[in-house]
Every structure is written in structure tokens, then in C-alpha cells.
Design an enzyme around this catalytic site. Sequence first.
Site, PDB file in Angstrom:
ATOM      1  N   SER A 100       0.926  -1.233  -0.032  1.00 58.96           N
ATOM      2  CA  SER A 100       0.075   0.016   0.014  1.00 58.96           C
ATOM      3  C   SER A 100       0.841   1.230  -0.059  1.00 58.96           C
ATOM      4  O   SER A 100       1.587   1.285  -0.853  1.00 58.96           O
ATOM      5  CB  SER A 100      -0.955   0.030   1.103  1.00 58.96           C
ATOM      6  OG  SER A 100      -2.030   1.008   1.117  1.00 58.96           O
ATOM      7  N   ASP A 152      -9.854  -5.144  -4.100  1.00 55.72           N
ATOM      8  CA  ASP A 152      -9.443  -4.018  -3.132  1.00 55.72           C
ATOM      9  C   ASP A 152     -10.467  -2.900  -3.397  1.00 55.72           C
ATOM     10  O   ASP A 152     -10.456  -2.460  -4.391  1.00 55.72           O
ATOM     11  CB  ASP A 152      -8.109  -3.794  -3.509  1.00 55.72           C
ATOM     12  CG  ASP A 152      -7.172  -2.929  -2.889  1.00 55.72           C
ATOM     13  OD1 ASP A 152      -8.090  -2.246  -1.805  1.00 55.72           O
ATOM     14  OD2 ASP A 152      -6.092  -2.993  -2.464  1.00 55.72           O
ATOM     15  N   HIS A 181      -7.755  -5.529   0.308  1.00 57.77           N
ATOM     16  CA  HIS A 181      -6.568  -4.880   0.682  1.00 57.77           C
ATOM     17  C   HIS A 181      -5.907  -5.461   1.704  1.00 57.77           C
ATOM     18  O   HIS A 181      -5.865  -5.244   3.040  1.00 57.77           O
ATOM     19  CB  HIS A 181      -6.866  -3.431   1.192  1.00 57.77           C
ATOM     20  CG  HIS A 181      -5.938  -2.260   1.074  1.00 57.77           C
ATOM     21  ND1 HIS A 181      -5.096  -1.873  -0.210  1.00 57.77           N
ATOM     22  CD2 HIS A 181      -5.076  -1.852   2.025  1.00 57.77           C
ATOM     23  CE1 HIS A 181      -4.060  -1.184   0.062  1.00 57.77           C
ATOM     24  NE2 HIS A 181      -4.186  -0.986   1.388  1.00 57.77           N
TER      25      HIS A 181
END
Length: 230
Positions: free
Chosen positions: A119, A174, A208
Site C-alpha cells: 500500500s 481491493d 486490501h
Amino acid sequence: MCGNNMSAPLPAIVPAARKATAAVIFLHGLGDTGHGWAEAFAGIRTPHVKYICPHAPLMPVTLNMKMTMPSWFDIIGLSPDAEEDESGIKQAAENIKSLIDQEVKNGIPAHRIIVGGFSQGGALSLYTALTSQQKLAGVVALSCWLPLRGSFPQGATGSANKDTQILQCHGEADMLVPLVFGCLTVEKLKSFLNPANVHFKTYPGMQHGSCPQEMMDIKQFIEKQLPPIS
């Protein structure tokens, strides 16, 4: 480390099972620490590789109502046209380059080091590698995007990593950093790097986060880019 915040604690480290001849420097996501990823790498470790998972410094994050949390740089918004913390991103990249330099001083050459992250950490690992003058073994960019993408390809002119192998992974489900961000990033990278070196893997149903198949793909990539020295 970054700006006017307290410096972060020492990284979480998974030492090599025997003499370390290679290293992976892996950066966690927003609000996290290096400990979880250190545990994940302990599960897929390769005996001659040292895994270094630094902790981001604490800072107020605009996206989260200025709450203070571990963050590599400020995040103002998540849309593709959101304003970016240019000075914070550049400073954070310099800090990661210093970590790479430290490992080189410790005896592991840059071409035996992979940088990566998840991320926000993945975004920083891409930016760091693409602006670094140290030739790295590869980049592992998970569920992320390319920061300051408007500054590329010019931003990579002095980079030693135009031919470095990049493994980019993204969950198809995600919701936080949507898959389209990953797709746009791959397209952008392939536009100014050797397209054959940019590998993009997606995982159905993965949100995610990570999944066992992704971890196995990361393990294979690390073992390919950082083989044992005979």
C-alpha cells in the site's frame, strides 16, 4: 526521520538462518508497523536472506482527519488526481535510500537488495527504486500506486533501476486502493521501463491485504532475484 516528527523505533528484522548475502527491505502500509510483515516473511524465509521491516514515523495524516499514526508521508486523498505530499515523499525516499546504504556498508551489495512494500509502503518502495542511483535486485510492490507519477519518466533519468525486475501484485476486490490504480501503475511503468521486467499479478477475491498465493509468488520472486552465492 520525516519532517518534524519523532524518529521511528528500530526496524523489525528476520535474520538470515546462515550468513546473510542478500536483504529484503519491506515497508508496511499506513497506520501499521513492520512487525506483521516481519512475521509474514519469517513464514517464507530463504536461508541466506535478511528481512528488514522498518516502522514508519508518527505523523498527522490529512486523509484520516489529521489523526497521528505511523505514516511514511502525508496522504491528502485517494483519488487519482488528489494532491500529493511531494516534499514528504521525497524525504521518505531519502530515508529508505539511507537504509539501503547502511546495508551496503554492512557488506550486502545493492544488487543483492530488494526493496518492497504494501500500500503506502509499496508506493514509497517504487518511488525510491525509480529515483535511486543504487542498482537494486528488484522491487515488490503490493496493492499500491506510483507516487508523483507526473514526474516520470523524467524523474527516473538518473536511476540505476531502469532494468530492475518489478513484481507488482494487487487484489481484485481491493476497495481501498482499487485494482484500476494497479493497472494504471503497470501501464505507466511499462511506458518508461523495459516492459518485460514489469510483472503484474492479480488475485481474485483478495481485498486490501495479502493471501497465501501472493506470499508464494513473492517467495519465488525473491528466490529468483536473490539466488544463493555458491
